[in-house]
Design a protein around this motif. Structure first.
Motif, mmCIF file in Angstrom:
data_model
loop_
_atom_site.group_PDB
_atom_site.id
_atom_site.type_symbol
_atom_site.label_atom_id
_atom_site.label_comp_id
_atom_site.label_asym_id
_atom_site.label_seq_id
_atom_site.Cartn_x
_atom_site.Cartn_y
_atom_site.Cartn_z
ATOM 1 N N HIS A 1 -11.841 9.183 50.286
ATOM 2 C CA HIS A 1 -12.587 9.130 49.023
ATOM 3 C C HIS A 1 -12.423 10.457 48.280
ATOM 4 O O HIS A 1 -12.439 11.531 48.905
ATOM 5 N N PRO A 2 -12.280 10.420 46.963
ATOM 6 C CA PRO A 2 -12.081 11.664 46.213
ATOM 7 C C PRO A 2 -13.209 12.683 46.379
ATOM 8 O O PRO A 2 -12.965 13.889 46.318
ATOM 9 N N HIS A 3 -14.438 12.215 46.578
ATOM 10 C CA HIS A 3 -15.515 13.166 46.817
ATOM 11 C C HIS A 3 -15.313 13.911 48.134
ATOM 12 O O HIS A 3 -15.639 15.102 48.243
ATOM 13 N N ASP A 4 -14.765 13.226 49.130
ATOM 14 C CA ASP A 4 -14.446 13.892 50.387
ATOM 15 C C ASP A 4 -13.313 14.887 50.196
ATOM 16 O O ASP A 4 -13.317 15.982 50.784
ATOM 17 N N VAL A 5 -12.331 14.503 49.390
ATOM 18 C CA VAL A 5 -11.239 15.427 49.070
ATOM 19 C C VAL A 5 -11.792 16.709 48.444
ATOM 20 O O VAL A 5 -11.458 17.828 48.860
ATOM 21 N N ALA A 6 -12.652 16.553 47.440
ATOM 22 C CA ALA A 6 -13.211 17.719 46.746
ATOM 23 C C ALA A 6 -14.066 18.567 47.674
ATOM 24 O O ALA A 6 -14.071 19.803 47.583
ATOM 25 N N THR A 7 -14.779 17.928 48.593
ATOM 26 C CA THR A 7 -15.643 18.662 49.522
ATOM 27 C C THR A 7 -14.822 19.506 50.491
ATOM 28 O O THR A 7 -15.142 20.678 50.735
ATOM 29 N N VAL A 8 -13.755 18.929 51.026
ATOM 30 C CA VAL A 8 -12.905 19.690 51.943
ATOM 31 C C VAL A 8 -12.210 20.828 51.198
ATOM 32 O O VAL A 8 -12.126 21.958 51.705
ATOM 33 N N LEU A 9 -11.724 20.560 49.999
ATOM 34 C CA LEU A 9 -11.082 21.618 49.214
ATOM 35 C C LEU A 9 -12.050 22.757 48.935
ATOM 36 O O LEU A 9 -11.662 23.937 48.944
ATOM 37 N N ASP A 10 -13.307 22.426 48.694
ATOM 38 C CA ASP A 10 -14.305 23.465 48.425
ATOM 39 C C ASP A 10 -14.469 24.403 49.617
ATOM 40 O O ASP A 10 -14.726 25.597 49.439
ATOM 41 N N THR A 11 -14.328 23.883 50.837
ATOM 42 C CA THR A 11 -14.411 24.760 52.014
ATOM 43 C C THR A 11 -13.267 25.761 52.030
ATOM 44 O O THR A 11 -13.356 26.797 52.705
ATOM 45 N N GLU A 12 -12.194 25.474 51.280
ATOM 46 C CA GLU A 12 -11.057 26.389 51.158
ATOM 47 C C GLU A 12 -11.158 27.253 49.900
ATOM 48 O O GLU A 12 -10.207 27.958 49.548
ATOM 49 N N GLY A 13 -12.297 27.148 49.181
ATOM 50 C CA GLY A 13 -12.484 27.926 47.963
ATOM 51 C C GLY A 13 -11.816 27.340 46.742
ATOM 52 O O GLY A 13 -11.664 28.024 45.720
#
Length: 407
Positions: free
Chosen positions: A340-352
């Motif tokens: 899901h795109p929200h999961d994509v954005a959440t994981v990317l956020d952990t990488e800054g």
């Protein structure tokens, strides 16, 4: 232009998020602000904060000069013919709603047509839906090609002699499609319709000349072009604005008030009820200075290169679905299979890495794409190819993470 040097002028970008240097890829939602804009607004509040126009004291005069000076900067920036054609508003949404509520309600009736596209932002759909319901006009849509572009042949088929208003975004906030506004405006005028342009995603990224486009109304927001939130611009041809009634009443737009009737001031103040957005306008003026110093042509060229680089890199990621045409503005919208795109954005956020996920205020377009949501990375003058590389690495990590989860 040197994006790395430009980046240094944006204080917010010099930070770490979740232990990583910030990679900001959400400028289509709102851009970051350079130091010169922040300082211009700070100076107003520190040194000459005052209301405008009516005061005769020194601070009032300085505030008025700053506010009206910003209006002249906007006029030159989009090459409007007259200063009276530049109206300060809260943003693109307010500007389009003003045209719909004032011009639309007075000039539409049953049997008339309003023409838009399925790619529009909600702010360029709902106002026309509401006007159609009130006036009895018909809302029509120009179909999209498979790649999310518009065919001029389809425009000619959709726009008829019954069409009174054509309203369209210059650049899609989802697909990156750059619509041929000048040619579409010509078709609208040939059929006796006016042309309304949503310039929220075009004005920050390319040189805009409203006289060359010949559009009748053009709307944009400061916060997407290095300026502050809460302020934007409605450009309208003077002859049309003079025919229109204001939609907000009180304050500076008043000329004379009697017990049972009132008259309005001349343009542009007729549409600027209440205390205007003084600091915001001054900040917008500073943003225009900043962008013009770099050069809109340089910004456009830089973003097109980044978008093409991103398309090439992302195409190598297995399971990646990318939406929109090959030639596009500086953004890439995508989905990863089974994530899901929200999961994509959440994981990317952990990488800054900051990207946008959701329907992007474009639910009809999501339906056309046959998805509920997408992820979007959008670029601006402070982004580099290294940012794209970090995005790709982050997406690979996202795939690996969810691949392990699903095993």
């Amino acid at each position: 232009m040197d994006a790395k040097l430009i980046r240094e002028q944006f204080p917010i970008l010099n930070q770490h998020v979740n232990g990583h240097p910030l990679v900001y890829l959400d400028s289509a939602a709102t851009s970051q602000k350079p130091r010169s804009v922040i300082e211009a607004m700070d100076k107003y509040y520190r040194e000459y904060n005052s209301n405008v126009h009516r005061g005769v004291h020194t601070l009032g005069t300085r505030a008025t000069d700053g506010y009206e000076g910003a209006r002249e900067k906007v006029r030159k920036f989009i090459n409007a013919d007259k200063i009276e054609e530049i109206i300060f508003m809260r943003g693109t949404t307010t500007a389009i709603n003003t045209v719909a509520s004032s011009y639309g309600r007075e000039n539409l009736s049953e049997g008339d047509e309003i023409v838009i596209t399925p790619m529009e932002h909600h702010s360029n759909i709902i106002p026309w839906q509401q006007v159609a319901k009130v006036t009895g006009a018909t809302l029509k849509y120009i179909p999209l090609q498979e790649d999310g572009t518009i065919s001029l042949d389809d425009v000619r088929k959709t726009v008829t002699k019954q069409t009174k208003i054509v309203s369209m975004m210059y650049v899609s906030n989802v697909l990156g499609t750059i619509n041929p506004i000048k040619e579409i405006t010509k078709i609208a005028h040939e059929n006796g319709a006016i042309m309304v342009v949503d310039g929220a995603q075009s004005t920050p990224h390319m040189k805009v000349d409203v006289q060359d486009l010949d559009c009748d109304f053009y709307a944009f927001s400061a916060h997407k072009m290095c300026g502050p939130t809460g302020v934007g611009v409605l450009y309208g041809k003077k002859a049309l604005l003079e025919q229109m009634e204001p939609v907000e009443f009180g304050g500076e737009m008043i000329d004379f008030v009697d017990l049972y009737d009132s008259t309005w001031k001349e343009l542009p103040w007729k549409f600027e009820g209440g205390t205007p957005i003084i600091a915001g306008a001054i900040g917008l003026g500073a943003a225009i200075d900043f962008l013009e110093e770099i050069g809109l042509d340089n910004i456009e060229q830089h973003e097109h290169k980044l978008a093409q680089y991103a398309l090439n890199r992302l195409s190598d990621v297995e399971g990646m679905e990318i939406y929109g045409p090959k030639v596009r503005a500086g953004l890439v919208t995508f989905n990863i299979a089974d994530v899901h795109p929200h999961d994509v954005a959440t994981v990317l956020d952990t990488e800054g890495i900051a990207v946008r996920a959701g329907h992007h205020c474009a639910q009809p377009l999501m339906k056309w794409l046959n998805v509920s949501a997408t992820a979007r990375a959008s670029f601006y003058l402070y982004n580099t190819e290294q940012d794209v590389d970090l995005l790709v690495n982050g997406l690979i990590k996202t795939k690996e993470y969810f691949g392990d989860v699903f095993i």
